[in-house]
Enzyme design. Structure first.
Site, PDB file in Angstrom:
ATOM      1  N   SER A  97      38.688  43.899  45.678  1.00  0.00           N
ATOM      2  CA  SER A  97      38.066  43.688  46.982  1.00  0.00           C
ATOM      3  C   SER A  97      38.875  42.653  47.770  1.00  0.00           C
ATOM      4  O   SER A  97      38.944  42.725  48.999  1.00  0.00           O
ATOM      5  CB  SER A  97      36.613  43.235  46.830  1.00  0.00           C
ATOM      6  OG  SER A  97      36.550  42.034  46.105  1.00  0.00           O
ATOM      7  N   TYR A 114      44.148  34.132  33.214  1.00  0.00           N
ATOM      8  CA  TYR A 114      45.216  34.909  33.861  1.00  0.00           C
ATOM      9  C   TYR A 114      46.475  34.044  33.996  1.00  0.00           C
ATOM     10  O   TYR A 114      47.572  34.465  33.611  1.00  0.00           O
ATOM     11  CB  TYR A 114      44.723  35.374  35.241  1.00  0.00           C
ATOM     12  CG  TYR A 114      45.669  36.265  35.995  1.00  0.00           C
ATOM     13  CD1 TYR A 114      45.643  37.648  35.838  1.00  0.00           C
ATOM     14  CD2 TYR A 114      46.601  35.731  36.896  1.00  0.00           C
ATOM     15  CE1 TYR A 114      46.508  38.476  36.551  1.00  0.00           C
ATOM     16  CE2 TYR A 114      47.473  36.551  37.603  1.00  0.00           C
ATOM     17  CZ  TYR A 114      47.415  37.916  37.434  1.00  0.00           C
ATOM     18  OH  TYR A 114      48.275  38.727  38.133  1.00  0.00           O
ATOM     19  N   HIS A 116      49.154  43.933  33.657  1.00  0.00           N
ATOM     20  CA  HIS A 116      49.851  42.659  33.450  1.00  0.00           C
ATOM     21  C   HIS A 116      51.359  42.872  33.357  1.00  0.00           C
ATOM     22  O   HIS A 116      52.063  42.126  32.691  1.00  0.00           O
ATOM     23  CB  HIS A 116      49.299  41.918  32.225  1.00  0.00           C
ATOM     24  CG  HIS A 116      47.888  41.443  32.449  1.00  0.00           C
ATOM     25  ND1 HIS A 116      47.595  40.287  33.114  1.00  0.00           N
ATOM     26  CD2 HIS A 116      46.691  42.013  32.133  1.00  0.00           C
ATOM     27  CE1 HIS A 116      46.270  40.144  33.190  1.00  0.00           C
ATOM     28  NE2 HIS A 116      45.699  41.182  32.610  1.00  0.00           N
ATOM     29  N   ASP A 158      48.023  44.986  43.642  1.00  0.00           N
ATOM     30  CA  ASP A 158      46.789  45.318  44.359  1.00  0.00           C
ATOM     31  C   ASP A 158      47.047  45.490  45.858  1.00  0.00           C
ATOM     32  O   ASP A 158      46.547  46.430  46.487  1.00  0.00           O
ATOM     33  CB  ASP A 158      45.734  44.227  44.141  1.00  0.00           C
ATOM     34  CG  ASP A 158      45.497  43.943  42.668  1.00  0.00           C
ATOM     35  OD1 ASP A 158      45.824  44.813  41.841  1.00  0.00           O
ATOM     36  OD2 ASP A 158      44.995  42.852  42.343  1.00  0.00           O
ATOM     37  N   GLY A 187      36.871  43.633  39.786  1.00  0.00           N
ATOM     38  CA  GLY A 187      38.197  44.071  39.363  1.00  0.00           C
ATOM     39  C   GLY A 187      38.704  45.286  40.119  1.00  0.00           C
ATOM     40  O   GLY A 187      39.668  45.918  39.710  1.00  0.00           O
TER      41      GLY A 187
END
Ligand code: GLA
Length: 405
Positions: free
Chosen positions: A132, A226, A40, A177, A129
């Site tokens: 993907s 989130y 985060h 990511d 998580g």
């Protein structure tokens, strides 16, 4: 359809069965990731330290002569298509929106795309998580670049993948990511400054192994929680600006400055900001400890990160706390923490390589004795980011099978 023993080759023959044509000899492939530390922090312009892992999304594809994007997903057992000049019509949050969203983001940055047929397959567990979705985005971008004759720029494509997710799918993620999936180097974890997108490749030490521990739990409210955490961070920055107008993000704030603004903040905002400010120091510290072989310290940093996510940021969960506790009790474990957004999904443990198998068997047994969920443990290795795989060459160079005597 025959099985060749090579899942990517199987995807190519499946492509032929489905679309009645041969795919390109190259497969576009992009990895999932774990985050070692720096959780985060990406949407606070901070540091992160992810590692791309040997679980991938791969795409067999062929260029089309008309401007159509047609895609079959093996996981979702569905074929969808849309005209490249009508991408907006499939805006949404299902699997196809991630693919169409990447085409949309590329087109809106001025890239001239060709039509394409794609067959999407892979082995990154969906929704646990391990990113993907970023792997799907980067594999899509890789295939689209190849079919359209566009050079591959990992950072640019990572930004476009993030844009697709933020503006087309409506998930307000940071850039970690996509950067891990696009830009990681083989055998290395990726130390990334999310403000400048500067990276440093840190060789992952062979003496240790990252074990992925999927709790089996999934949180349906993850997206709203989130977004709520992001909003808290932005709120903290607004308040801090009244003290120090130069501040752009929590990345620019240290603990002293935060303390000085404490009277202006509600307790929840303050605690969440403390997490980000302290967590932002951990990626550089963990990279240093891995380089120096200080695995006890590395483990300690991971444990502190987990405690901060649990107690200050409020994004852990019952199963994530249990699985990391059980991991830490094992003698082969240096440290453990949740990885990715949190709430459910996966944790990672830093484990002595020689005892990784034993760790997996022992800790998985203790976890399943207490939790009845489809959990999974596996060791992972660091891999390079999105690329093209030459399946034909892989098969041709395979050594001939020697008959058993
Ligand atoms: C998700 C997001 C990332 C990052 C992490 C938390 O994985 O996609 O951008 O914010 O959560 O570190």
């Amino acid at each position: 359809m025959g099985h060749t023993g090579n899942p990517m080759e199987d995807s190519r023959s499946r492509f032929g069965d489905l679309f009645g044509a041969s795919p390109a000899p190259l497969i576009a492939r992009a990895p999932g990731r774990v985050n070692l530390i720096g959780e985060h922090t990406d949407y606070n312009d901070g540091w992160v330290f992810p590692m791309a892992i040997d679980r991938h999304v791969w795409i067999a594809f062929a260029k089309r002569s008309d401007p159509i994007l047609r895609v079959h997903s093996v996981a979702f057992k569905e074929t969808r298509e849309v005209a490249l000049n009508d991408l907006e019509s499939v805006r949404g949050s299902d699997w196809f929106s991630y693919v169409a969203g990447v085409a949309w983001a590329m087109a809106s940055s001025g890239i001239d795309l060709s039509g394409i047929d794609m067959l999407v397959d892979g082995n990154v567990p969906v929704g646990s998580g391990l990113s993907s979705s970023a792997a799907l985005e980067m594999a899509t971008a890789r295939a689209l670049c190849e079919a359209s004759g566009i050079a591959w720029h990992p950072k640019k494509m990572a930004r476009l993948g993030q844009k697709a997710e933020n503006e087309f799918v409506g998930v307000n993620c940071g850039v970690m990511d996509q950067m891990a999936s696009a830009a990681a180097q083989p055998d290395c974890a990726l130390l990334l400054d999310c403000r400048s997108l500067e990276t440093e490749d840190v060789l992952f030490p062979e003496e240790t192994t990252i074990v992925v521990m999927d709790t089996g739990s999934r949180r349906s409210l993850a997206a709203s929680t989130y977004n709520d955490r992001r909003a808290s961070c932005e709120h903290a920055v607004e308040i801090l600006r009244s003290v120090e107008p130069e501040i752009r993000a929590l990345r620019d704030v240290d603990r002293d400055l935060l303390e000085s603004a404490r009277p202006l903040m509600d307790n929840i905002t303050f605690r969440r900001a403390v997490h980000v400010v302290e967590e932002n120091l951990r990626p550089l510290a963990l990279a240093k400890s891995l380089r120096e072989g200080s695995f006890e310290l590395a483990g300690h940093l991971m444990n502190s990160s987990h405690a901060s996510l649990r107690d200050l940021y409020g994004v852990s969960g019952k199963e994530l706390n249990l699985i990391t506790d059980l991991a830490r009790r094992h003698p082969a474990c240096f440290g453990a923490r949740l990885t990715g957004a949190g709430f459910g999904g996966c944790a990672v443990a830093l484990v002595a390589s020689e005892a990784a198998d034993e760790f997996i068997a022992d800790v998985h047994t203790s976890y399943t004795a207490q939790v009845d969920l489809p959990s999974e443990f596996f060791a992972c290795s660091p891999v390079g980011g999105a690329g093209l795989v030459d399946i034909a060459a892989m098969i041709d160079t395979r050594s001939p099978i020697t008959p058993k005597e």
